[in-house]
Design a protein around this motif. Structure first.
Motif, mmCIF file in Angstrom:
data_model
loop_
_atom_site.group_PDB
_atom_site.id
_atom_site.type_symbol
_atom_site.label_atom_id
_atom_site.label_comp_id
_atom_site.label_asym_id
_atom_site.label_seq_id
_atom_site.Cartn_x
_atom_site.Cartn_y
_atom_site.Cartn_z
ATOM 1 N N ASP A 34 7.356 34.961 -17.244
ATOM 2 C CA ASP A 34 7.680 36.257 -16.654
ATOM 3 C C ASP A 34 6.900 36.455 -15.373
ATOM 4 O OD1 ASP A 34 7.180 39.457 -16.531
ATOM 5 O OD2 ASP A 34 9.097 38.998 -17.507
ATOM 6 N N SER A 35 7.490 37.105 -14.435
ATOM 7 C CA SER A 35 6.850 37.315 -13.131
ATOM 8 C C SER A 35 5.675 38.281 -13.194
ATOM 9 C CB SER A 35 7.885 37.830 -12.123
ATOM 10 O OG SER A 35 8.436 39.072 -12.565
ATOM 11 N N ASP A 36 5.552 38.979 -14.323
ATOM 12 C CA ASP A 36 4.416 39.909 -14.454
ATOM 13 C C ASP A 36 3.148 39.215 -14.929
ATOM 14 O OD1 ASP A 36 5.999 42.018 -13.644
ATOM 15 O OD2 ASP A 36 6.567 42.588 -15.688
ATOM 16 N N ILE A 37 3.232 37.969 -15.202
ATOM 17 C CA ILE A 37 2.038 37.246 -15.676
ATOM 18 C C ILE A 37 0.957 37.311 -14.615
ATOM 19 C CG2 ILE A 37 1.152 34.976 -16.352
ATOM 20 C CD1 ILE A 37 2.838 36.302 -18.477
ATOM 21 N N GLN A 38 -0.253 37.682 -15.073
ATOM 22 C CA GLN A 38 -1.405 37.821 -14.180
ATOM 23 C C GLN A 38 -2.423 36.686 -14.342
ATOM 24 O OE1 GLN A 38 -2.304 41.794 -15.718
ATOM 25 N NE2 GLN A 38 -1.880 42.646 -13.669
ATOM 26 N N VAL A 39 -2.470 36.107 -15.532
ATOM 27 C CA VAL A 39 -3.417 35.015 -15.810
ATOM 28 C C VAL A 39 -2.627 33.825 -16.338
ATOM 29 C CG1 VAL A 39 -5.420 34.278 -17.129
ATOM 30 C CG2 VAL A 39 -5.264 36.658 -16.314
ATOM 31 N N LEU A 40 -2.809 32.658 -15.705
ATOM 32 C CA LEU A 40 -2.105 31.450 -16.122
ATOM 33 C C LEU A 40 -3.138 30.369 -16.464
ATOM 34 C CD1 LEU A 40 0.497 29.825 -16.540
ATOM 35 C CD2 LEU A 40 0.420 29.241 -14.096
ATOM 36 N N ASP A 41 -3.118 29.965 -17.715
ATOM 37 C CA ASP A 41 -4.069 28.942 -18.191
ATOM 38 C C ASP A 41 -3.280 27.658 -18.482
ATOM 39 O OD1 ASP A 41 -6.009 27.378 -19.270
ATOM 40 O OD2 ASP A 41 -6.651 28.832 -20.798
ATOM 41 N N LEU A 42 -3.477 26.643 -17.614
ATOM 42 C CA LEU A 42 -2.802 25.339 -17.759
ATOM 43 C C LEU A 42 -3.818 24.208 -17.905
ATOM 44 C CD1 LEU A 42 0.045 25.733 -15.093
ATOM 45 C CD2 LEU A 42 0.330 25.626 -17.575
ATOM 46 N N ASN A 43 -4.937 24.487 -18.517
ATOM 47 C CA ASN A 43 -5.957 23.459 -18.702
ATOM 48 C C ASN A 43 -5.441 22.320 -19.592
ATOM 49 O OD1 ASN A 43 -7.768 24.906 -17.152
ATOM 50 N ND2 ASN A 43 -8.715 25.916 -18.936
ATOM 51 N N ASN A 44 -5.943 21.112 -19.299
ATOM 52 C CA ASN A 44 -5.674 19.918 -20.120
ATOM 53 C C ASN A 44 -4.189 19.560 -20.182
ATOM 54 O OD1 ASN A 44 -8.463 19.839 -20.776
ATOM 55 N ND2 ASN A 44 -8.109 21.306 -22.434
ATOM 56 N N ASN A 45 -3.528 19.648 -19.042
ATOM 57 C CA ASN A 45 -2.142 19.190 -18.948
ATOM 58 C C ASN A 45 -2.089 17.928 -18.059
ATOM 59 O OD1 ASN A 45 0.027 21.109 -20.291
ATOM 60 N ND2 ASN A 45 -1.616 22.437 -19.520
ATOM 61 N N LYS A 46 -0.878 17.553 -17.635
ATOM 62 C CA LYS A 46 -0.699 16.301 -16.884
ATOM 63 C C LYS A 46 0.096 16.552 -15.613
ATOM 64 C CE LYS A 46 -0.812 13.544 -21.115
ATOM 65 N NZ LYS A 46 -0.097 12.592 -21.986
ATOM 66 N N ILE A 47 -0.394 17.488 -14.851
ATOM 67 C CA ILE A 47 0.268 17.846 -13.600
ATOM 68 C C ILE A 47 -0.477 17.135 -12.470
ATOM 69 C CG2 ILE A 47 0.992 19.754 -12.124
ATOM 70 C CD1 ILE A 47 0.727 21.561 -14.607
ATOM 71 N N SER A 48 0.105 16.108 -11.936
ATOM 72 C CA SER A 48 -0.613 15.280 -10.959
ATOM 73 C C SER A 48 -0.531 15.806 -9.544
ATOM 74 C CB SER A 48 -0.076 13.852 -11.005
ATOM 75 O OG SER A 48 1.307 13.831 -10.676
ATOM 76 N N TYR A 49 0.453 16.631 -9.228
ATOM 77 C CA TYR A 49 0.627 17.058 -7.840
ATOM 78 C C TYR A 49 1.056 18.512 -7.806
ATOM 79 C CZ TYR A 49 2.523 17.224 -3.079
ATOM 80 O OH TYR A 49 2.778 17.565 -1.770
ATOM 81 N N LEU A 50 0.347 19.299 -6.982
ATOM 82 C CA LEU A 50 0.705 20.705 -6.757
ATOM 83 C C LEU A 50 1.455 20.786 -5.437
ATOM 84 C CD1 LEU A 50 -2.543 22.587 -7.894
ATOM 85 C CD2 LEU A 50 -0.429 22.160 -9.188
ATOM 86 N N THR A 51 2.730 21.150 -5.537
ATOM 87 C CA THR A 51 3.600 21.113 -4.371
ATOM 88 C C THR A 51 3.414 22.333 -3.486
ATOM 89 O OG1 THR A 51 5.371 22.178 -5.618
ATOM 90 C CG2 THR A 51 5.290 19.753 -5.659
ATOM 91 N N LYS A 52 4.134 22.329 -2.392
ATOM 92 C CA LYS A 52 4.100 23.436 -1.445
ATOM 93 C C LYS A 52 4.694 24.697 -2.102
ATOM 94 C CE LYS A 52 5.829 24.752 3.125
ATOM 95 N NZ LYS A 52 6.625 24.333 4.295
ATOM 96 N N GLU A 53 3.936 25.813 -1.957
ATOM 97 C CA GLU A 53 4.358 27.116 -2.505
ATOM 98 C C GLU A 53 4.796 26.979 -3.970
ATOM 99 O OE1 GLU A 53 7.329 28.707 0.064
ATOM 100 O OE2 GLU A 53 6.041 28.731 1.832
ATOM 101 N N ALA A 54 4.017 26.210 -4.713
ATOM 102 C CA ALA A 54 4.388 25.890 -6.101
ATOM 103 C C ALA A 54 4.520 27.135 -6.962
ATOM 104 C CB ALA A 54 3.351 24.946 -6.695
ATOM 105 N N PHE A 55 3.673 28.150 -6.796
ATOM 106 C CA PHE A 55 3.689 29.334 -7.663
ATOM 107 C C PHE A 55 4.727 30.352 -7.183
ATOM 108 C CE2 PHE A 55 -0.477 27.421 -8.085
ATOM 109 C CZ PHE A 55 -0.594 27.326 -9.461
ATOM 110 N N LYS A 56 4.960 30.427 -5.907
ATOM 111 C CA LYS A 56 5.999 31.319 -5.411
ATOM 112 C C LYS A 56 7.378 30.856 -5.884
ATOM 113 C CE LYS A 56 8.258 33.003 -1.239
ATOM 114 N NZ LYS A 56 8.380 32.922 0.231
ATOM 115 N N SER A 57 7.568 29.530 -5.961
ATOM 116 C CA SER A 57 8.875 28.984 -6.337
ATOM 117 C C SER A 57 9.263 29.332 -7.774
ATOM 118 C CB SER A 57 8.878 27.472 -6.148
ATOM 119 O OG SER A 57 7.931 26.853 -7.005
ATOM 120 N N ILE A 58 8.323 29.665 -8.637
ATOM 121 C CA ILE A 58 8.641 30.029 -10.031
ATOM 122 C C ILE A 58 8.439 31.534 -10.260
ATOM 123 C CG2 ILE A 58 8.115 27.731 -10.928
ATOM 124 C CD1 ILE A 58 5.394 28.761 -11.803
#
Length: 610
Positions: free
Chosen positions: A54-78
């Motif tokens: 949801d776009s109202d999310i204020q805190v995002l916890d993605l610790n211990n995942n397998k995301i190797s690359y953070l793309t351009k405007e990655a958070f705006k795109s979702i």
């Protein structure tokens, strides 16, 4: 009633039509935490950012995942533009685009710890003006470059523990005026400048322990500033040099933070002509200021022997150029010059070679010197003449001795050996004459006697064969007969070789052919062998030396055994050896030869048979 039912249905439809922020992917949990709408997606094996939050999310916890690359405007795109806190610790991130966090205007905290991020672009957090806390611990970042962080007026805490930082530019924190805490524990820092922290007047905590500090002159100024600032919470200790290892900074005096001297030579070989001036220079750095000496071939030069010039070089306080100038140099000034520098931390040196290849010295000899030179020249000439005469005399003596040896060897006649064919042609036997008795021993067949008669009629001397006996002379090499022929048949004296001489007279022109037979051209005669008992084959021909008139009576004939020379025993004209005959060693078994003809005459001692 109908109106109430319609209202309730409308409420239900409205409720089901608007999505709920708590609707999360199956691997996430969406809930309130500390008054914030949070999406907790730890250990969810995400390889990219989840797109169904949801776009109202204020805190995002993605610790211990397998995301190797953070793309351009990655958070705006979702659609997550309301994020205030982002946690991506240990998520396998290798690269972060410079615009990854763009448009997150209310972002206050970012945790990128324990990833594989080697560097960050200087504009990575541009536009995140409300950012307060940044965690970059455990990443392989090697340096903080100039303007490493953009202008972040609210950033107060930066964590950079256990990275691989070995250098920090003096302008790395130039835009972080609100910075209060900086943690650089466990990095690879050896030196640091206090000017790095001048743009951060609000800095209250500075953690620097766990770095391999080199306590030399480059760290002295920062050490003095840090001890006065009281910013550190843990005491720092030295790793280098060895004499200060494990010592705390506050236990080491400031002057002990020193650098050993360093000497640099630009021109290691100087070649000049004698009589000119020479200037040699070296560049010396050291802190505290080192003592500088010049040495020639290991001996210290005093200032009175040269001019010394010292000039400051570079930005360092004690970096200088030191030059010496020598005037009217001579061969005494040539050699190895050493620029030597020393202070409390050590010493260093550099060498310069001065070479004078051409030394032209105009000198005038006095009368005494001229007299000495004249006497020396005459002495050398006399010695040379004496040596030449002595060598000439030795050469002449050696040549004369060599000629005498050649003449002595020339007196010996050359020996001639006969082969089997020549022995058959000669067809002679071994006989002996006795000078004192005048007896003659001759054995031969009838054809041989006829040949002797023809020879006696000749006036010319016939062929004679001589065995010469030599007295023992150490200068003459004499070789005795072979051992198998050295028996009682030959006299026991020293023998040389066998010599054969042939004398043939000149016939007058137009004379008849010679009347005597030519032994060399004599045709081969048939061999007649006696077969009766007691008989012996007779193929003997004696060679008389001169005409004879006396006839030897048969009664004076003496029977003798075969004699030997060093060509082997001869008993037949065919050259057969007596050793091949049965019982040849006994003289009593030799049968008596037939009576000789009456023409036999006594022979002289010069005649010797073959």
């Amino acid at each position: 009633m109908l109106a109430v039912v319609v209202i309730l249905l409308a409420a239900c439809l409205g409720t089901t039509g608007s999505p709920d922020w708590t609707d999360c992917p199956d691997t996430c949990r969406c809930k309130w935490t500390l008054g914030k709408k949070s999406a907790l997606c730890k250990d969810a094996n995400f390889t990219a950012l989840p797109s169904t939050l949801d776009s109202d999310i204020q805190v995002l916890d993605l610790n211990n995942n397998k995301i190797s690359y953070l793309t351009k405007e990655a958070f705006k795109s979702i659609g997550l533009l309301n994020l205030q806190r982002i946690y991506l610790k240990n998520s396998g991130i290798r690269e972060v685009h410079r615009d990854t966090f763009k448009y997150l205007t209310i972002l206050v905290e970012v945790d990128l710890s324990d990833n594989q991020i080697a560097w960050l672009h200087q504009d990575t957090f541009l536009g995140n003006d409300r950012l307060k806390v940044l965690y970059l611990n455990g990443n392989p970042i090697t340096e903080l470059r100039a303007g490493q962080f953009p202008k972040l007026p609210y950033l107060k805490t930066i964590e950079l523990q256990h990275c691989q930082i070995h250098s920090v530019h003096k302008d790395a924190l130039i835009h972080l005026t609100a910075l209060e805490s900086l943690n650089l524990n466990g990095n690879r820092l050896k030196h640091l400048s206090e000017s790095v922290f001048f743009p951060t007047p609000n800095l209250k905590t500075l953690s620097l322990d766990g770095n391999p500090w080199c306590c030399d002159c480059h760290l002295r100024s920062f050490r003095n500033w840090l001890l006065k600032s009281k910013l550190y919470s843990h005491p720092l200790s030295c790793t280098e040099p060895g004499m200060l290892q494990t010592k705390h900074w506050d236990d080491v005096k400031a002057q002990e933070f020193a650098c050993p001297p360093n000497v640099t030579i630009k021109e290691s070989m100087v070649i000049r002509e004698a009589g000119g001036n020479v200037t040699m220079s070296c560049y010396v750095y050291g802190d505290p200021e080192p003592t500088i000496l010049w040495l020639l071939n290991g001996q210290v030069l005093h200032n009175s022997s040269f001019d010394l010039l010292e000039e400051e070089e570079g930005d360092a306080l004690f970096e200088k150029s030191v030059s010496i100038t020598l005037f009217n140099v001579t061969d005494l000034d040539a050699g190895e010059y050493t620029c030597y520098a020393e202070n409390i931390r050590g010493n260093a040196s550099g060498e310069i070679s001065l070479d004078l290849p051409e030394i032209n010295l105009a000198t005038t000899l006095s009368k005494t010197d001229s007299w000495y030179m004249l006497v020396l020249g005459i002495s050398v000439c006399v010695v040379s003449v004496i040596v030449s005469i002595g060598m000439s005399f030795c050469v002449c003596r050696a040549h004369e001795h060599k000629n005498k040896r050649r003449k002595r060897k020339g007196k010996m006649k050359q020996s001639v050996s006969f082969n089997d064919q020549e022995k058959k042609l000669l067809d002679v036997s071994i006989t002996t004459t006795d000078r004192h008795t005048g007896s003659c021993e001759a054995l031969g067949s009838q054809p041989d006697m006829e040949l002797i008669e023809q020879s006696l009629a000749m006036e010319q001397p016939p062929v004679h064969i001589t065995i010469e006996s030599h007295a023992v002379d150490p200068q003459v090499s004499v070789f005795p007969p072979p051992p198998e022929f050295s028996s009682n048949h030959l006299p026991t004296s020293t023998y040389g070789n066998i010599f054969i001489s042939v004398s043939v007279s000149q016939e007058p022109p137009g004379s008849d052919p010679p009347k005597y037979p030519d032994l060399i051209d004599m045709p081969h005669r048939s061999v007649s062998v006696g077969t009766g008992p007691g008989t012996n084959p007779a193929y003997f021909a004696t060679l008389p030396r001169r005409p004879r008139s006396k006839v030897i009576e048969p009664s004076s004939l003496v029977r003798v055994g075969p004699k030997y020379d060093n060509m082997g025993p001869r008993v037949t004209a065919g050259g057969a050896s007596i050793l091949s005959l049965p019982d040849a060693t006994s003289t009593e078994d030799i049968p008596s030869p037939p009576p000789p003809p009456t023409l036999c005459t006594p022979l002289g001692v010069e005649y010797v048979s073959l």
